[in-house]
Scaffold this motif. Structure first.
Motif, PDB file in Angstrom:
ATOM      1  N   VAL A  35       3.334   1.918 -14.987  1.00  4.38           N
ATOM      2  CA  VAL A  35       3.134   3.034 -14.067  1.00  4.38           C
ATOM      3  C   VAL A  35       2.319   2.562 -12.874  1.00  4.38           C
ATOM      4  O   VAL A  35       1.218   2.023 -13.039  1.00  4.38           O
ATOM      5  CB  VAL A  35       2.407   4.204 -14.762  1.00  4.38           C
ATOM      6  N   ASN A  36       2.863   2.775 -11.675  1.00  4.06           N
ATOM      7  CA  ASN A  36       2.152   2.361 -10.472  1.00  4.06           C
ATOM      8  C   ASN A  36       2.498   3.309  -9.327  1.00  4.06           C
ATOM      9  O   ASN A  36       3.607   3.841  -9.262  1.00  4.06           O
ATOM     10  CB  ASN A  36       2.523   0.929 -10.077  1.00  4.06           C
ATOM     11  N   ALA A  37       1.559   3.512  -8.444  1.00  2.82           N
ATOM     12  CA  ALA A  37       1.767   4.479  -7.365  1.00  2.82           C
ATOM     13  C   ALA A  37       2.661   3.943  -6.261  1.00  2.82           C
ATOM     14  O   ALA A  37       3.141   4.718  -5.425  1.00  2.82           O
ATOM     15  CB  ALA A  37       0.421   4.900  -6.776  1.00  2.82           C
ATOM     16  N   GLU A  38       2.875   2.635  -6.216  1.00  2.35           N
ATOM     17  CA  GLU A  38       3.719   2.045  -5.182  1.00  2.35           C
ATOM     18  C   GLU A  38       4.793   1.179  -5.835  1.00  2.35           C
ATOM     19  O   GLU A  38       4.579   0.624  -6.917  1.00  2.35           O
ATOM     20  CB  GLU A  38       2.881   1.227  -4.203  1.00  2.35           C
ATOM     21  N   PRO A  39       5.943   1.017  -5.154  1.00  2.64           N
ATOM     22  CA  PRO A  39       7.051   0.299  -5.772  1.00  2.64           C
ATOM     23  C   PRO A  39       7.005  -1.207  -5.598  1.00  2.64           C
ATOM     24  O   PRO A  39       7.851  -1.911  -6.131  1.00  2.64           O
ATOM     25  CB  PRO A  39       8.271   0.881  -5.052  1.00  2.64           C
ATOM     26  N   ASP A  40       6.026  -1.695  -4.856  1.00  3.01           N
ATOM     27  CA  ASP A  40       5.955  -3.138  -4.674  1.00  3.01           C
ATOM     28  C   ASP A  40       4.530  -3.631  -4.870  1.00  3.01           C
ATOM     29  O   ASP A  40       3.564  -2.869  -4.822  1.00  3.01           O
ATOM     30  CB  ASP A  40       6.501  -3.571  -3.307  1.00  3.01           C
ATOM     31  N   PHE A  41       4.405  -4.925  -5.114  1.00  4.34           N
ATOM     32  CA  PHE A  41       3.125  -5.544  -5.428  1.00  4.34           C
ATOM     33  C   PHE A  41       2.293  -5.730  -4.165  1.00  4.34           C
ATOM     34  O   PHE A  41       2.789  -6.200  -3.138  1.00  4.34           O
ATOM     35  CB  PHE A  41       3.356  -6.899  -6.097  1.00  4.34           C
ATOM     36  N   VAL A  42       1.024  -5.357  -4.251  1.00  5.28           N
ATOM     37  CA  VAL A  42       0.098  -5.497  -3.129  1.00  5.28           C
ATOM     38  C   VAL A  42      -0.775  -6.723  -3.366  1.00  5.28           C
ATOM     39  O   VAL A  42      -1.502  -6.791  -4.367  1.00  5.28           O
ATOM     40  CB  VAL A  42      -0.781  -4.246  -2.972  1.00  5.28           C
ATOM     41  N   GLU A  43      -0.700  -7.682  -2.463  1.00  2.31           N
ATOM     42  CA  GLU A  43      -1.561  -8.866  -2.554  1.00  2.31           C
ATOM     43  C   GLU A  43      -2.932  -8.505  -1.988  1.00  2.31           C
ATOM     44  O   GLU A  43      -3.228  -8.704  -0.817  1.00  2.31           O
ATOM     45  CB  GLU A  43      -0.949 -10.031  -1.785  1.00  2.31           C
ATOM     46  N   ARG A  44      -3.761  -8.002  -2.843  1.00  4.39           N
ATOM     47  CA  ARG A  44      -5.066  -7.505  -2.383  1.00  4.39           C
ATOM     48  C   ARG A  44      -5.907  -8.596  -1.736  1.00  4.39           C
ATOM     49  O   ARG A  44      -6.673  -8.323  -0.818  1.00  4.39           O
ATOM     50  CB  ARG A  44      -5.822  -6.905  -3.576  1.00  4.39           C
ATOM     51  N   VAL A  45      -5.768  -9.818  -2.198  1.00  6.01           N
ATOM     52  CA  VAL A  45      -6.580 -10.905  -1.648  1.00  6.01           C
ATOM     53  C   VAL A  45      -6.163 -11.275  -0.228  1.00  6.01           C
ATOM     54  O   VAL A  45      -6.821 -12.093   0.414  1.00  6.01           O
ATOM     55  CB  VAL A  45      -6.513 -12.158  -2.546  1.00  6.01           C
ATOM     56  N   ARG A  46      -5.091 -10.665   0.265  1.00  9.71           N
ATOM     57  CA  ARG A  46      -4.634 -10.946   1.626  1.00  9.71           C
ATOM     58  C   ARG A  46      -4.778  -9.739   2.561  1.00  9.71           C
ATOM     59  O   ARG A  46      -4.281  -9.770   3.684  1.00  9.71           O
ATOM     60  CB  ARG A  46      -3.164 -11.374   1.622  1.00  9.71           C
ATOM     61  N   LEU A  47      -5.445  -8.691   2.136  1.00 13.39           N
ATOM     62  CA  LEU A  47      -5.462  -7.483   2.951  1.00 13.39           C
ATOM     63  C   LEU A  47      -6.245  -7.648   4.248  1.00 13.39           C
ATOM     64  O   LEU A  47      -6.021  -6.909   5.209  1.00 13.39           O
ATOM     65  CB  LEU A  47      -6.001  -6.307   2.132  1.00 13.39           C
ATOM     66  N   HIS A  48      -7.146  -8.614   4.313  1.00 11.44           N
ATOM     67  CA  HIS A  48      -7.806  -8.890   5.591  1.00 11.44           C
ATOM     68  C   HIS A  48      -6.796  -9.452   6.596  1.00 11.44           C
ATOM     69  O   HIS A  48      -6.949  -9.260   7.805  1.00 11.44           O
ATOM     70  CB  HIS A  48      -8.980  -9.861   5.415  1.00 11.44           C
ATOM     71  N   GLN A  49      -5.759 -10.113   6.101  1.00  5.77           N
ATOM     72  CA  GLN A  49      -4.699 -10.591   6.985  1.00  5.77           C
ATOM     73  C   GLN A  49      -3.856  -9.424   7.491  1.00  5.77           C
ATOM     74  O   GLN A  49      -3.474  -9.382   8.658  1.00  5.77           O
ATOM     75  CB  GLN A  49      -3.811 -11.595   6.249  1.00  5.77           C
ATOM     76  N   VAL A  50      -3.561  -8.480   6.589  1.00  8.18           N
ATOM     77  CA  VAL A  50      -2.822  -7.284   6.997  1.00  8.18           C
ATOM     78  C   VAL A  50      -3.582  -6.542   8.086  1.00  8.18           C
ATOM     79  O   VAL A  50      -2.998  -6.035   9.049  1.00  8.18           O
ATOM     80  CB  VAL A  50      -2.581  -6.370   5.789  1.00  8.18           C
ATOM     81  N   ALA A  51      -4.901  -6.476   7.957  1.00  9.51           N
ATOM     82  CA  ALA A  51      -5.721  -5.717   8.902  1.00  9.51           C
ATOM     83  C   ALA A  51      -5.639  -6.245  10.327  1.00  9.51           C
ATOM     84  O   ALA A  51      -5.847  -5.488  11.281  1.00  9.51           O
ATOM     85  CB  ALA A  51      -7.173  -5.706   8.433  1.00  9.51           C
ATOM     86  N   VAL A  52      -5.337  -7.526  10.482  1.00  6.95           N
ATOM     87  CA  VAL A  52      -5.247  -8.078  11.838  1.00  6.95           C
ATOM     88  C   VAL A  52      -3.806  -8.204  12.309  1.00  6.95           C
ATOM     89  O   VAL A  52      -3.536  -8.849  13.332  1.00  6.95           O
ATOM     90  CB  VAL A  52      -5.970  -9.444  11.943  1.00  6.95           C
ATOM     91  N   GLY A  53      -2.873  -7.590  11.560  1.00 10.42           N
ATOM     92  CA  GLY A  53      -1.494  -7.524  12.037  1.00 10.42           C
ATOM     93  C   GLY A  53      -0.533  -8.528  11.461  1.00 10.42           C
ATOM     94  O   GLY A  53       0.630  -8.579  11.872  1.00 10.42           O
ATOM     95  N   GLN A  54      -0.973  -9.344  10.503  1.00 14.60           N
ATOM     96  CA  GLN A  54      -0.057 -10.308   9.900  1.00 14.60           C
ATOM     97  C   GLN A  54       0.863  -9.600   8.907  1.00 14.60           C
ATOM     98  O   GLN A  54       0.445  -8.696   8.192  1.00 14.60           O
ATOM     99  CB  GLN A  54      -0.845 -11.414   9.200  1.00 14.60           C
ATOM    100  N   GLU A  55       2.112 -10.017   8.880  1.00 15.12           N
ATOM    101  CA  GLU A  55       3.088  -9.426   7.975  1.00 15.12           C
ATOM    102  C   GLU A  55       3.193 -10.277   6.709  1.00 15.12           C
ATOM    103  O   GLU A  55       3.335 -11.497   6.779  1.00 15.12           O
ATOM    104  CB  GLU A  55       4.465  -9.332   8.640  1.00 15.12           C
ATOM    105  N   LEU A  56       3.112  -9.618   5.565  1.00 12.38           N
ATOM    106  CA  LEU A  56       3.233 -10.313   4.297  1.00 12.38           C
ATOM    107  C   LEU A  56       4.633 -10.150   3.725  1.00 12.38           C
ATOM    108  O   LEU A  56       5.320  -9.171   4.012  1.00 12.38           O
ATOM    109  CB  LEU A  56       2.216  -9.771   3.292  1.00 12.38           C
ATOM    110  N   ARG A  57       5.012 -11.091   2.914  1.00 13.47           N
ATOM    111  CA  ARG A  57       6.325 -11.036   2.268  1.00 13.47           C
ATOM    112  C   ARG A  57       6.382  -9.849   1.294  1.00 13.47           C
ATOM    113  O   ARG A  57       5.505  -9.715   0.430  1.00 13.47           O
ATOM    114  CB  ARG A  57       6.563 -12.330   1.504  1.00 13.47           C
ATOM    115  N   PRO A  58       7.401  -8.990   1.381  1.00  9.18           N
ATOM    116  CA  PRO A  58       7.527  -7.889   0.424  1.00  9.18           C
ATOM    117  C   PRO A  58       7.790  -8.429  -0.982  1.00  9.18           C
ATOM    118  O   PRO A  58       8.524  -9.397  -1.159  1.00  9.18           O
ATOM    119  CB  PRO A  58       8.733  -7.090   0.938  1.00  9.18           C
TER     120      PRO A  58
END
Length: 412
Positions: A35-58
């Motif tokens: 059971v998970n609230a989202e359908p794909d895996f979130v790479e939490r250790v990379r969220l600082h990269q997401v914050a500056v606009g980098q796109e991660l592989r789905p």
């Protein structure tokens, strides 16, 4: 009759536990629901990269768990009753098409029954009760927070100020990532203690060189006591201008466990034994940030990806062993290093003792950045390869005991 295993949460710990159970147990004998609230895996250790606009592989779970027998239920957990052995979730009307539950969707409460529960709901950011933090600060503890911060940073003009509150691993990664990606901004870091005070002398020296090179202003001994729309205030009565405040002072666990009859700590973490089994409810296991487990030196393991993976291995293997009558293995729960990215071109690998104390050795620079990148890739890879690519054999369970309780799934 199949033994029903429900895994709550599909972060590093939950996703690995579900996949590893599927590798250890025969498909005819168990029904594994993730059971998970989202359908794909979130790479939490990379969220600082997401914050500056980098796109991660789905990384969709439908691909990760294809052919494993794990059933994915995209829903939010709203309650757990460990005495009745049920979980209540809120799913979209069309759960197969829904990417997440939102307030605007028609939803229904569904009650799921389990025989074994793996609780891995993880953690979120912790505002520490500081006035104004919840109203004005941004965080990168989850994807939604990182995306909100990304949008806010994109609207900042040259010369505007960003203050990262918290001098731990997350704070260092956030401050350096933002400063590298947006050299036009005035980035500051507010640390309660000295910069990198837990690191070795080599690690501290390198860290200071990096923050100086990136132009980050460091406020040491600056305990933040308030957050306003345009500044943060500190315990000594000072203030630091902040068009954007990024809060990285620690994590708070999901509150659901505290509302159950499980034995939990003051922080709401589930107290577990060495096999990640609840000390109060033997049919419940916990892994990752949600669990309070002891490591070397009888010290609590900290909330991090490096802890979550081994805890998930231990929980899954212990469950499989108990169901099949096998020997319960013991995964060494210890630390080897702390991996810190300092932007995309620099890094710091601080080697540590088993109980997470820094030693003299440290790896720095581009080689450390490469090392950290490999660690991040390896962590994501292990979700899809929960037995680390080694050959596996699915074992048959011993004869199931008669069940009591509610049907497998009822609508509440």
């Amino acid at each position: 009759m199949q033994h029903r295993i429900i895994v709550l949460g599909a972060g590093y710990a939950g996703a690995v536990a579900a996949g590893r159970l599927a590798k250890r147990l025969h498909r005819e004998d168990v029904a594994i629901t993730l059971v998970n609230a989202e359908p794909d895996f979130v790479e939490r250790v990379r969220l600082h990269q997401v914050a500056v606009g980098q796109e991660l592989r789905p990384r969709p779970f439908t691909e990760m768990f294809a052919g494993t027998g794990v059933e994915l239920k995209v829903a939010r957990v709203t309650a757990v009753d460990v005495d009745r052995k049920t979980v209540t979730v809120t799913a979209a009307a069309d759960a197969t098409a829904a990417s997440r539950i939102t307030g605007g969707e028609q939803a229904e409460a569904v009650e799921l029954a389990y025989d074994t529960l793996v609780y891995a709901l993880g953690s979120d950011w912790n505002d520490q009760g500081v006035p104004g933090a919840a109203q004005h600060a941004h965080h990168i503890a989850g994807r939604a927070g990182a995306l909100r911060l990304r949008d806010r940073l994109a609207r900042l003009g040259a010369g505007e100020s960003v203050v990262v509150v918290g001098g731990g691993l997350t704070g260092l990664e956030a401050a350096t990532e933002i400063a590298e990606a947006r050299p036009d901004l005035a980035v500051a870091l507010a640390a309660r203690g000295d910069l990198g005070d837990w690191l070795s002398p080599k690690g501290r020296d390198h860290l200071r060189k990096v923050v100086d090179r990136l132009g980050i202003t460091v406020h040491e001994g600056a305990a933040v006591t308030g957050v306003e729309a345009d500044r943060v205030t500190t315990a000594d009565g000072g203030s630091v201008p902040a068009a954007v405040t990024v809060w990285t002072t620690g994590f708070a666990v999901h509150p659901i466990a505290r509302a159950t009859t499980l034995e939990v700590t003051d922080t709401g973490q589930i107290v577990v034994d060495g096999t990640m089994r609840s000390v109060s409810h033997p049919d419940v296991y916990a892994a990752g940030d949600a669990a309070m487990a002891m490591g070397p030196g009888d010290k609590p393991l900290r909330m991090c990806c490096a802890t979550g993976g081994p805890m998930a291995w231990q929980a899954a293997d212990a469950i499989a062993a108990r169901l099949t009558g096998g020997k319960i293995p013991k995964v060494p729960l210890r630390y080897f290093n702390q991996c810190i990215s300092l932007g995309r071109k620099d890094g710091l690998i601080q080697y540590v003792t088993a109980d997470d104390r820094s030693v003299r050795s440290a790896l720095t620079g581009r080689l450390a950045a490469t090392y950290k990148e490999l660690v991040c890739k390896g962590a994501a890879w292990s979700v899809g390869k929960p037995t680390l690519g080694l050959p596996t054999r699915r074992h048959r369970t011993v004869a199931a005991q008669p069940r009591t309780g509610v049907p497998a799934e009822t609508t509440a």
